[in-house]
Every structure is written in structure tokens, then in C-alpha cells.
Design a protein around this motif. Structure first.
Motif, PDB file in Angstrom:
ATOM      1  N   LYS A 128      66.229  22.977 -15.693  1.00 47.31           N
ATOM      2  CA  LYS A 128      65.780  24.365 -15.766  1.00 47.31           C
ATOM      3  C   LYS A 128      65.459  24.916 -14.385  1.00 47.31           C
ATOM      4  O   LYS A 128      64.763  25.917 -14.254  1.00 47.31           O
TER       5      LYS A 128
ATOM      6  N   GLN B 298      63.480  23.712 -12.285  1.00 48.72           N
ATOM      7  CA  GLN B 298      62.052  23.637 -12.032  1.00 48.72           C
ATOM      8  C   GLN B 298      61.732  23.097 -10.645  1.00 48.72           C
ATOM      9  O   GLN B 298      60.640  23.356 -10.115  1.00 48.72           O
TER      10      GLN B 298
ATOM     11  N   ASP C  75      58.931  22.766 -18.394  1.00 43.18           N
ATOM     12  CA  ASP C  75      60.140  23.121 -17.650  1.00 43.18           C
ATOM     13  C   ASP C  75      59.874  24.091 -16.513  1.00 43.18           C
ATOM     14  O   ASP C  75      60.782  24.803 -16.076  1.00 43.18           O
ATOM     15  N   PHE C  76      58.631  24.167 -16.017  1.00 42.08           N
ATOM     16  CA  PHE C  76      58.335  25.092 -14.927  1.00 42.08           C
ATOM     17  C   PHE C  76      57.175  24.581 -14.080  1.00 42.08           C
ATOM     18  O   PHE C  76      56.362  23.767 -14.529  1.00 42.08           O
TER      19      PHE C  76
ATOM     20  N   GLY D  36      61.533  27.549 -12.384  1.00 38.89           N
ATOM     21  CA  GLY D  36      61.893  26.983 -13.666  1.00 38.89           C
ATOM     22  C   GLY D  36      61.940  28.018 -14.771  1.00 38.89           C
ATOM     23  O   GLY D  36      62.009  29.230 -14.531  1.00 38.89           O
TER      24      GLY D  36
END
Length: 362
Positions: free
Chosen positions: A168, A170, A201-202, A217
Motif C-alpha cells: 500500500k 506505506q 497499511d499506513f 500508505g
């Protein structure tokens, strides 16, 4: 000395209390006669506890050697000491553990099929501590399910290194499946990063002035990092799928004191001040996988209270008032309180995967 209370998910003995039943009310888990707690780090099903004297303890799932070479011992039912070293910091992902030792070495162990061990594609599992990198003094380590980052200060600036999943973006762009060794994700000569708040995911980078300086992300759509960038004294915490910001001072007319939440609200994860008047004297604030935890003084200062909100399917938000359910359904639920003679500054909160931890220094 510190007394540590725990509640929530315990199917793999990750509360360290000798049995594997979920706990809906705070239970004494650890009595640290050697000194105060520095950090509690929670993996998917294991827990690490670091004291200020550098001693490290673990409990829970050891099937991936995330605690020690298991030699047939796949679970630690109670707290055991991690021997042979002094540690400065600890972080846990789903099936791995990462530490910084007294020699300023980053070490990892366990299983990291998405590169979480930082040891290269050739080694994604380790039964013992393996060196990833050497860092500067006062470096910090952070982890989430499938990522690990190290914040490394120097002079008036800082560097951040990261590894693990990058599906993602990230860590950085362009996206890729695995970053198996430490890669530089941030560098500045005049901004000192204090910590990285991590969702599933971040990542959100926060400096020592409490400013959000970078966000990467798959961030919640309603969260706009640029809006928050000018504001100082923020405390940022992340659940797996949401961002939560505590504003402790009225920095602008548009951002009065309070908790601001963005992201997934399928189980009441977003703090809703409309349903409850926010206590003004917040002393501690953190999040777990999908729940939030705050410690505050009541209006007349006669009690220090710990309360939770969000997804509490394993009892991690306590037993809700007016109901036998321990799942979710209220924005804030009191789980623990002390009389006014307890110093609220000595209460420390930690959140894990459906677990809640309350540490009281004596």
C-alpha cells in the motif's frame, strides 16, 4: 515499582496470567518489584514487557520462536525473563519481535514472511536474535502487523528506516510486495521525528514538537495530513484501520481540545464526543488494534479513571454498563478507577491486539 493490569484476548496466554480464558475485567498480570515499566509491546498473540532497568519479559505464543527457541514450548503461560542482554526498546508485529539492545543494535526474531525481520529475502524466520542494523543512541523502534520502522535522531535532524510489506506504499512509492532489509523512508537535517504512528497499511510521522510531518500508505479518506501539519502538541495514535488525534491545547479556533477520529467505524472505533462530554483532564491516551483507551481525572478530581471505546469482542473494552455484552456499542466505557490519592501522572496505558494494559507506578 509497577503493577500491571490486563484484560481482553487471552486465547494464547498473551496476558501472562497462567490460563487462556479471555478477561473482561482488569486482572493483575505483573508486579514489577525491580522498577517501573517502560513499554508493553503486543504482537498478534504474544506480549513483551520492558522495564526501565532494561530487563525484558515475554508471554504468550512462541510457536514462531518470537519469544525464544521454543524447543517444544509453543506457549509461555506466564511471564518469563528474556535473558542475556539489556534492552533499550522493543516492538512486536504479528509473529515477530524487534528490539534495540544496549549496544544500539536492532535485533529481530520470529517469523516475517513479508520481510518483517529485515534480514533479507533469504531469511524470513529466525529461532534466535539476529542483527538487522546498528543505530544511533536514543533511537526508537516501532512495529505493526507486517512492518517495522526505526527512528534514528542525530544532531538537529533525523532518519527513519523501514522494512516489511509495501503493498500500500506505506514505506515509499512505488509499491512493491516486500522490503526485506532496512530502507531509508525519511531524512531531514532540521526535523527530529519523535515517533511513527502505525496502522495496518499506513504510517504517520510525528516530530518532537507534536506535528504531523509525513503520512504514507492507504490512509483513511477523511484524514487530511496537510490540515494537521501546522498544528503542534498533537498526540497521534492509530488502530489498524483508523487515525486518532488528541489535541491538548486550543491551537486554532478550528481545532479545540478533544479527540478527532478518522476511518473505519464498523464497531464504534471512532470517538464520538457528541454522545459523551469529553473529560478535559486527560492524562493518558492510546489505542489497540481496534479500540481506544484514555485515562483522565474526573471533573471534581476525586478519581482517576481508565475508559475504553471501540471493538471489544474479547473483553478488551470491559463489561459495558447496562448490558451483559462485552462487544461494543458505547463510545466510552469505564473499566478501572482509583481514589484521588493516586497520582494520575503515574498511570500508563498500552493497547494490543484486542488487549488493554494499565500500568500503575507506585
Amino acid at each position: 515499582m509497577t503493577k500491571i493490569y490486563a484484560l481482553g484476548s487471552n486465547g494464547n496466554y498473551q496476558l501472562g496470567i497462567g490460563h487462556c480464558k479471555d478477561i473482561v475485567e482488569p486482572h493483575l498480570s505483573f508486579d514489577a518489584s525491580r522498577g517501573n515499566v517502560k513499554r508493553i509491546a503486543c504482537g498478534g498473540n504474544h506480549t513483551m514487557l520492558l522495564l526501565e532497568d532494561g530487563s525484558l519479559y515475554g508471554c504468550g505464543d512462541n510457536s514462531r520462536d518470537q519469544l525464544s527457541p521454543n524447543a517444544g514450548c509453543t506457549h509461555w503461560k506466564e511471564w518469563k525473563s528474556i535473558q542475556n542482554d539489556i534492552f533499550k526498546d522493543v516492538a512486536c508485529g504479528w509473529d515477530f519481535t524487534a528490539v534495540i539492545n544496549e549496544d544500539d543494535e536492532v535485533l529481530t526474531r520470529g517469523s516475517g514472511l513479508k520481510g518483517e525481520l529485515g534480514l533479507g529475502n533469504e531469511q524470513r524466520e529466525s529461532k534466535e536474535w539476529k542483527r538487522v542494523m546498528t543505530v544511533s543512541n536514543k533511537s526508537k523502534i516501532f512495529a505493526t502487523l507486517h512492518n517495522c520502522v526505526v527512528v534514528q535522531p542525530y544532531l538537529s535532524g533525523s532518519k527513519v528506516y523501514g522494512w516489511g510489506s509495501n503493498t500500500k506504499c506505506q514505506l515509499f512509492e512505488p509499491k512493491c510486495r516486500i522490503i526485506s532489509r532496512p530502507e531509508l523512508t525519511y531524512e531531514s537535517e532540521d526535523v527530529v521525528i519523535d515517533y511513527v504512528a502505525m496502522g495496518k497499511d499506513f504510517l504517520i510521522y510525528v516530530d518532537v514538537r507534536g506535528r504531523i510531518v509525513k503520512a504514507t500508505g492507504c490512509l483513511p479518506a477523511a484524514f487530511k495530513a496537510e490540515k494537521w501539519a501546522p498544528i503542534e502538541n498533537l498526540l497521534v495514535r492509530c488502530m489498524w484501520t483508523s487515525v486518532h488525534i488528541l489535541v491538548t491545547k486550543n491551537s486554532t479556533q478550528d481545532t479545540p481540545k478533544g479527540i478527532y477520529s478518522f476511518g473505519n467505524n464498523s464497531h464504534g472505533q471512532l470517538f464520538d464526543e457528541k454522545e459523551l462530554e469529553l473529560p478535559l483532564d486527560i492524562k493518558a491516551f492510546t489505542t489497540g488494534s481496534e479500540h481506544g483507551i484514555i485515562g483522565y481525572r474526573t471533573d471534581n478530581a476525586d478519581r482517576t479513571v481508565v475508559a475504553c471505546w471501540g471493538w471489544g469482542e474479547h473483553g478488551n473494552c470491559g463489561k459495558f454498563k447496562n448490558s451483559d455484552s462485552s462487544n461494543s456499542g458505547t463510545p466510552l466505557n469505564e473499566i478501572f478507577s482509583w481514589a484521588k490519592n493516586v497520582n494520575a501522572e503515574n498511570i500508563h496505558l498500552f493497547g494490543g491486539c484486542a488487549t488493554t494494559w494499565i500500568a500503575q507506578d507506585e
